[in-house]
Design a protein around this motif. Structure first.
Motif, PDB file in Angstrom:
ATOM      1  N   LEU A 148       0.838  -1.200   0.000  1.00 59.92           N
ATOM      2  CA  LEU A 148       0.000   0.000   0.000  1.00 59.92           C
ATOM      3  C   LEU A 148       0.874   1.252   0.000  1.00 59.92           C
ATOM      4  O   LEU A 148       1.979   1.248   0.565  1.00 59.92           O
ATOM      5  N   PRO A 149       0.407   2.354  -0.599  1.00 54.35           N
ATOM      6  CA  PRO A 149       1.140   3.619  -0.484  1.00 54.35           C
ATOM      7  C   PRO A 149       1.286   4.010   0.987  1.00 54.35           C
ATOM      8  O   PRO A 149       0.421   3.703   1.817  1.00 54.35           O
ATOM      9  N   ASP A 150       2.367   4.690   1.305  1.00 53.35           N
ATOM     10  CA  ASP A 150       2.664   5.022   2.707  1.00 53.35           C
ATOM     11  C   ASP A 150       1.490   5.700   3.402  1.00 53.35           C
ATOM     12  O   ASP A 150       1.132   5.330   4.528  1.00 53.35           O
ATOM     13  N   GLU A 151       0.878   6.704   2.774  1.00 54.58           N
ATOM     14  CA  GLU A 151      -0.163   7.472   3.452  1.00 54.58           C
ATOM     15  C   GLU A 151      -1.433   6.660   3.675  1.00 54.58           C
ATOM     16  O   GLU A 151      -2.257   7.004   4.521  1.00 54.58           O
ATOM     17  N   ARG A 152      -1.600   5.557   2.952  1.00 54.39           N
ATOM     18  CA  ARG A 152      -2.797   4.731   3.066  1.00 54.39           C
ATOM     19  C   ARG A 152      -2.535   3.449   3.845  1.00 54.39           C
ATOM     20  O   ARG A 152      -3.416   2.596   3.937  1.00 54.39           O
ATOM     21  N   ARG A 153      -1.340   3.311   4.408  1.00 49.61           N
ATOM     22  CA  ARG A 153      -0.995   2.089   5.135  1.00 49.61           C
ATOM     23  C   ARG A 153      -1.528   2.200   6.568  1.00 49.61           C
ATOM     24  O   ARG A 153      -0.784   2.312   7.537  1.00 49.61           O
ATOM     25  N   ASN A 154      -2.831   2.169   6.667  1.00 50.34           N
ATOM     26  CA  ASN A 154      -3.531   2.380   7.943  1.00 50.34           C
ATOM     27  C   ASN A 154      -4.709   1.415   8.000  1.00 50.34           C
ATOM     28  O   ASN A 154      -5.388   1.189   6.992  1.00 50.34           O
ATOM     29  N   LEU A 155      -4.955   0.857   9.160  1.00 50.02           N
ATOM     30  CA  LEU A 155      -6.004  -0.163   9.295  1.00 50.02           C
ATOM     31  C   LEU A 155      -7.379   0.385   8.951  1.00 50.02           C
ATOM     32  O   LEU A 155      -8.179  -0.281   8.285  1.00 50.02           O
ATOM     33  N   LEU A 156      -7.689   1.611   9.383  1.00 57.96           N
ATOM     34  CA  LEU A 156      -8.996   2.197   9.087  1.00 57.96           C
ATOM     35  C   LEU A 156      -9.173   2.400   7.585  1.00 57.96           C
ATOM     36  O   LEU A 156     -10.232   2.084   7.018  1.00 57.96           O
ATOM     37  N   LEU A 157      -8.150   2.923   6.928  1.00 57.97           N
ATOM     38  CA  LEU A 157      -8.244   3.146   5.488  1.00 57.97           C
ATOM     39  C   LEU A 157      -8.309   1.824   4.735  1.00 57.97           C
ATOM     40  O   LEU A 157      -9.023   1.696   3.730  1.00 57.97           O
ATOM     41  N   TRP A 158      -7.577   0.839   5.203  1.00 59.15           N
ATOM     42  CA  TRP A 158      -7.583  -0.502   4.597  1.00 59.15           C
ATOM     43  C   TRP A 158      -8.989  -1.093   4.625  1.00 59.15           C
ATOM     44  O   TRP A 158      -9.478  -1.632   3.639  1.00 59.15           O
TER      45      TRP A 158
END
Length: 278
Positions: A148-158
């Motif tokens: 995933l792109p760095d800024e989107r490497r988040n559980l909520l966004l995933w």
């Protein structure tokens, strides 16, 4: 007490006041109301403070004692998580500062721990629920979060965008809502944290239909949540049933472990077969 924290406390109190009805606190209702929830004067009376003082507290203009915060929380019928959050915003409970961004993958010990769980998909997360690492079981089921792109490497966004793997979650809403309330609990004492604000902005973009969630100030510790996911591989059960839990290692206090344990024997057998095949 920092001005931004006073304002955050005031917003927390306003949000709580909006969801308490007069009937909840034994009041008659008092005729037509322009807004839902209790009036400020009703909260002030129940808490034993002046209306002016309570108004200033909501506006973030004053600091106050723990006794007043406790009284207001009781008047607003706050649950334990929301009450603790109010106390932390008011400076009466210690809060750990959010770690800086860019941490690689948690401690080696935490990484070894999740890597040893062959059949339990797991992630290492920071307090913002940014994904620092995942184990092989997670990669097999959902894909590698490192892609995933760095800024989107988040559980909520995933979860908001749908896991990139081949096994979509049937109903991610309860899981996403519970994790978001946990996120609010963790970042609420740092209202100016740039990364937390970026995550909320990206959530608005990803799921504008859920804007009322991202604006909500509800806070709660995450409780284990069971979800069903479609097994798109075509082998084994058609549905995977997993319970998501958050754990905190004692020796790695600013790290969270997200575990996904099978909730039935068919899911457990499939995870075992996947681990054996690799």
């Amino acid at each position: 007490m920092d001005v931004s924290l006073r304002r955050e406390l005031g917003a927390h109190l306003r949000a709580a006041r909006a969801v308490v009805t007069p009937q909840d606190v034994g009041l008659s209702g008092g005729g037509r109301r322009r807004a839902p929830g209790l009036r400020r004067e009703e909260v002030a009376a129940l808490a034993g403070v002046s209306v002016a003082w309570y108004t200033w507290l909501e506006q973030g203009r004053v600091t106050t004692s723990r006794q007043v915060v406790d009284a207001v929380c009781r008047a607003l019928r706050m649950g334990p998580d929301a009450h603790r959050h109010a106390l932390s915003l008011a400076g009466f409970l210690p809060t750990a500062p959010l770690a800086g961004q860019g941490r690689a993958a948690g401690s080696p010990e935490s990484r070894k721990l999740i890597d040893s769980w062959r059949t339990t998909p797991s992630l290492l997360l920071d307090e913002r629920l940014d994904i620092m690492a995942g184990n092989a079981a997670h990669h097999r089921l959902w894909g590698d979060p490192g892609d995933l792109p760095d800024e989107r490497r988040n559980l909520l966004l995933w979860l908001a965008s749908g896991p990139p793997g081949a096994n979509p979650v049937a109903d991610p809403e309860p899981l996403l809502r519970g994790l978001y309330e946990h996120f609010r609990t963790a970042v609420g004492h740092a209202p100016d944290d740039r990364r937390a604000l970026d995550i909320i902005r990206l959530l608005h973009q990803e799921r504008p239909d859920a804007a009322h969630w991202w604006q909500c100030r509800a806070v709660a510790s995450f409780r284990p949540t069971t979800v069903e996911a479609t097994n798109a591989a075509g082998t084994g059960p058609g549905t995977l049933t997993l319970t998501f839990s958050l754990l905190r290692p004692v020796a790695d206090a600013d790290v969270l472990l997200l575990t996904q344990t099978p909730d039935d024997s068919a899911t457990a057998e499939l995870l075992e077969r996947l681990a054996t095949a690799h």
